[in-house]
Scaffold this motif. Structure first.
Motif, mmCIF file in Angstrom:
data_model
loop_
_atom_site.group_PDB
_atom_site.id
_atom_site.type_symbol
_atom_site.label_atom_id
_atom_site.label_comp_id
_atom_site.label_asym_id
_atom_site.label_seq_id
_atom_site.Cartn_x
_atom_site.Cartn_y
_atom_site.Cartn_z
ATOM 1 N N HIS A 33 0.858 -1.182 0.000
ATOM 2 C CA HIS A 33 0.000 0.000 0.000
ATOM 3 C C HIS A 33 0.901 1.240 0.000
ATOM 4 C CE1 HIS A 33 -3.718 2.165 0.723
ATOM 5 N NE2 HIS A 33 -3.083 2.879 1.630
ATOM 6 N N PRO A 34 1.124 1.865 -1.169
ATOM 7 C CA PRO A 34 2.072 2.978 -1.229
ATOM 8 C C PRO A 34 1.593 4.197 -0.456
ATOM 9 C CG PRO A 34 0.928 2.730 -3.318
ATOM 10 C CD PRO A 34 0.500 1.589 -2.454
ATOM 11 N N GLY A 35 2.560 4.957 0.015
ATOM 12 C CA GLY A 35 2.249 6.184 0.736
ATOM 13 C C GLY A 35 3.088 7.341 0.226
ATOM 14 N N GLY A 36 2.486 8.508 0.145
ATOM 15 C CA GLY A 36 3.236 9.710 -0.203
ATOM 16 C C GLY A 36 4.266 10.002 0.880
ATOM 17 N N VAL A 37 5.389 10.566 0.491
ATOM 18 C CA VAL A 37 6.492 10.802 1.423
ATOM 19 C C VAL A 37 6.523 12.265 1.849
ATOM 20 C CG1 VAL A 37 8.982 10.622 1.771
ATOM 21 C CG2 VAL A 37 7.811 8.934 0.346
ATOM 22 N N SER A 38 6.624 12.452 3.152
ATOM 23 C CA SER A 38 6.713 13.787 3.745
ATOM 24 C C SER A 38 7.812 13.778 4.794
ATOM 25 C CB SER A 38 5.398 14.165 4.431
ATOM 26 O OG SER A 38 4.338 14.167 3.518
ATOM 27 N N VAL A 39 8.293 14.947 5.133
ATOM 28 C CA VAL A 39 9.227 15.106 6.242
ATOM 29 C C VAL A 39 8.592 16.087 7.215
ATOM 30 C CG1 VAL A 39 11.460 16.068 6.934
ATOM 31 C CG2 VAL A 39 11.329 14.478 5.020
ATOM 32 N N ILE A 40 8.586 15.709 8.489
ATOM 33 C CA ILE A 40 8.043 16.554 9.549
ATOM 34 C C ILE A 40 9.221 17.144 10.318
ATOM 35 C CG2 ILE A 40 6.499 16.658 11.554
ATOM 36 C CD1 ILE A 40 5.155 15.435 9.026
ATOM 37 N N THR A 41 9.221 18.463 10.527
ATOM 38 C CA THR A 41 10.259 19.104 11.331
ATOM 39 C C THR A 41 9.616 19.903 12.452
ATOM 40 O OG1 THR A 41 10.343 21.055 9.894
ATOM 41 C CG2 THR A 41 11.924 19.287 9.430
ATOM 42 N N ALA A 42 10.393 20.061 13.526
ATOM 43 C CA ALA A 42 9.955 20.866 14.668
ATOM 44 C C ALA A 42 11.197 21.343 15.396
ATOM 45 C CB ALA A 42 9.069 20.050 15.609
ATOM 46 N N GLU A 43 11.000 22.335 16.233
ATOM 47 C CA GLU A 43 12.086 22.815 17.083
ATOM 48 C C GLU A 43 11.957 22.116 18.429
ATOM 49 O OE1 GLU A 43 15.477 24.589 18.253
ATOM 50 O OE2 GLU A 43 14.648 24.576 16.230
ATOM 51 N N LEU A 91 6.837 16.075 -0.397
ATOM 52 C CA LEU A 91 7.977 15.864 -1.278
ATOM 53 C C LEU A 91 7.621 15.264 -2.626
ATOM 54 C CD1 LEU A 91 10.428 14.362 1.388
ATOM 55 C CD2 LEU A 91 9.928 16.766 0.886
ATOM 56 N N ASP A 92 8.457 15.590 -3.627
ATOM 57 C CA ASP A 92 8.437 14.880 -4.908
ATOM 58 C C ASP A 92 9.814 14.249 -5.094
ATOM 59 O OD1 ASP A 92 10.103 16.932 -5.958
ATOM 60 O OD2 ASP A 92 8.480 17.887 -7.061
ATOM 61 N N THR A 93 10.042 13.634 -6.240
ATOM 62 C CA THR A 93 11.292 12.880 -6.389
ATOM 63 C C THR A 93 12.533 13.768 -6.403
ATOM 64 O OG1 THR A 93 10.986 12.775 -8.788
ATOM 65 C CG2 THR A 93 10.217 10.903 -7.501
ATOM 66 N N ASP A 94 12.397 15.061 -6.691
ATOM 67 C CA ASP A 94 13.538 15.963 -6.558
ATOM 68 C C ASP A 94 13.979 16.107 -5.101
ATOM 69 O OD1 ASP A 94 13.967 16.528 -9.205
ATOM 70 O OD2 ASP A 94 13.037 18.510 -9.157
ATOM 71 N N GLY A 163 2.641 18.280 -11.505
ATOM 72 C CA GLY A 163 2.810 18.259 -12.949
ATOM 73 C C GLY A 163 4.015 19.032 -13.435
ATOM 74 N N GLU A 164 4.524 19.964 -12.627
ATOM 75 C CA GLU A 164 5.727 20.720 -13.005
ATOM 76 C C GLU A 164 6.993 19.939 -12.722
ATOM 77 O OE1 GLU A 164 6.078 24.466 -11.052
ATOM 78 O OE2 GLU A 164 4.231 25.236 -11.889
ATOM 79 N N GLY A 165 6.975 19.194 -11.643
ATOM 80 C CA GLY A 165 8.176 18.493 -11.194
ATOM 81 C C GLY A 165 8.325 17.128 -11.824
ATOM 82 N N PRO A 166 9.255 16.362 -11.292
ATOM 83 C CA PRO A 166 9.586 15.062 -11.859
ATOM 84 C C PRO A 166 8.611 13.961 -11.474
ATOM 85 C CG PRO A 166 10.920 15.489 -9.935
ATOM 86 C CD PRO A 166 10.106 16.727 -10.182
ATOM 87 N N GLY A 167 7.682 14.227 -10.579
ATOM 88 C CA GLY A 167 6.714 13.223 -10.159
ATOM 89 C C GLY A 167 6.707 13.056 -8.652
ATOM 90 N N ARG A 178 8.636 6.649 -8.000
ATOM 91 C CA ARG A 178 8.170 7.881 -8.636
ATOM 92 C C ARG A 178 6.802 7.624 -9.281
ATOM 93 N NH1 ARG A 178 11.674 11.418 -11.459
ATOM 94 N NH2 ARG A 178 13.156 9.724 -11.389
ATOM 95 N N LEU A 179 5.880 8.541 -9.038
ATOM 96 C CA LEU A 179 4.631 8.552 -9.788
ATOM 97 C C LEU A 179 4.753 9.648 -10.830
ATOM 98 C CD1 LEU A 179 1.768 8.251 -7.141
ATOM 99 C CD2 LEU A 179 2.707 6.487 -8.616
ATOM 100 N N SER A 180 4.355 9.338 -12.040
ATOM 101 C CA SER A 180 4.427 10.332 -13.106
ATOM 102 C C SER A 180 3.287 10.095 -14.083
ATOM 103 C CB SER A 180 5.775 10.222 -13.832
ATOM 104 O OG SER A 180 5.843 8.978 -14.533
ATOM 105 N N GLU A 181 3.226 10.904 -15.118
ATOM 106 C CA GLU A 181 2.199 10.737 -16.139
ATOM 107 C C GLU A 181 2.278 9.347 -16.771
ATOM 108 O OE1 GLU A 181 -0.497 12.544 -17.145
ATOM 109 O OE2 GLU A 181 -0.012 13.668 -15.325
ATOM 110 N N THR A 182 3.479 8.786 -16.883
ATOM 111 C CA THR A 182 3.612 7.468 -17.502
ATOM 112 C C THR A 182 3.113 6.353 -16.588
ATOM 113 O OG1 THR A 182 5.887 7.209 -16.715
ATOM 114 C CG2 THR A 182 5.574 8.193 -18.906
ATOM 115 N N SER A 183 2.922 6.634 -15.295
ATOM 116 C CA SER A 183 2.397 5.594 -14.396
ATOM 117 C C SER A 183 0.872 5.646 -14.305
ATOM 118 C CB SER A 183 3.020 5.734 -13.003
ATOM 119 O OG SER A 183 2.693 6.969 -12.422
#
Length: 186
Positions: A33-43, A91-94, A163-167, A178-183
């Protein structure tokens, strides 16, 4: 902190069976079950903290609320739970290097001072990510070995529109994809 309560309605208590799915089996279900990737930051009290998460989701647009969970096993969790606000980096793949950085144990994730800055409100934010949202923590819910956090979105920035970035960067079967238009299939 609110405890996860197995109560289906006020005044009644639901008892769970004594047996559960084995932890390794449970993990195997979610590897598919894929999940979108995020980074959480805090002080935190000792400085900025970060962790990589695949549990981020929007739950309301009015008011703008998002949710994520943090594991008790993460060294960043105590600081995130003690914070009044966090920054959620979408995040995206960049941004793969940021995802890997925040998921690597035993390193100073903020050693490269050129990779991040502080917002005027003090929270650490990584440069150049696709998007970030600063949110005020409004609720915490203990759930097993994790805590579910609800944050009210206060501020944000989008560097690259969809749509602007690499996916999109997703995590699936213990690796980055990577998810992209080709996927696209439909």
């Amino acid at each position: 902190m609110t405890n996860l309560s197995p109560t289906p309605s006020a005044g009644t208590t639901r008892r769970f069976p004594l047996t559960s799915i084995d932890a390794d089996d449970f993990k195997s279900f979610f590897r598919g079950h894929p999940g979108g990737v995020s980074v959480i930051t805090a002080e935190g009290p000792a400085g900025p903290v970060a962790l990589t998460a695949t549990s981020v989701a929007s739950i309301s647009v009015d008011p703008p609320l998002l949710v994520f969970s943090v594991s008790a096993l993460s060294s960043a969790t105590p600081s995130i739970l003690a914070a009044d606000s966090v920054v959620v980096h979408l995040l995206d793949t960049d941004d793969l290097a940021v995802a890997k950085l925040a998921s690597t144990s035993g390193i100073d994730r903020f050693a490269d001072r050129d990779a991040w800055t502080r917002l005027s409100t003090g929270e650490p934010v990584f440069h150049g990510v696709r998007a970030w949202i600063r949110g005020a923590i409004v609720n915490r819910l203990e759930a097993g070995g994790s805590t579910v956090v609800v944050a009210h979105a206060l501020q944000g920035s989008v560097s690259r529109s969809v749509g602007e970035g690499p996916g999109a960067l997703v995590y699936h079967d213990r690796t980055w994809h990577r998810l992209s238009e080709t996927s696209r299939i439909a």
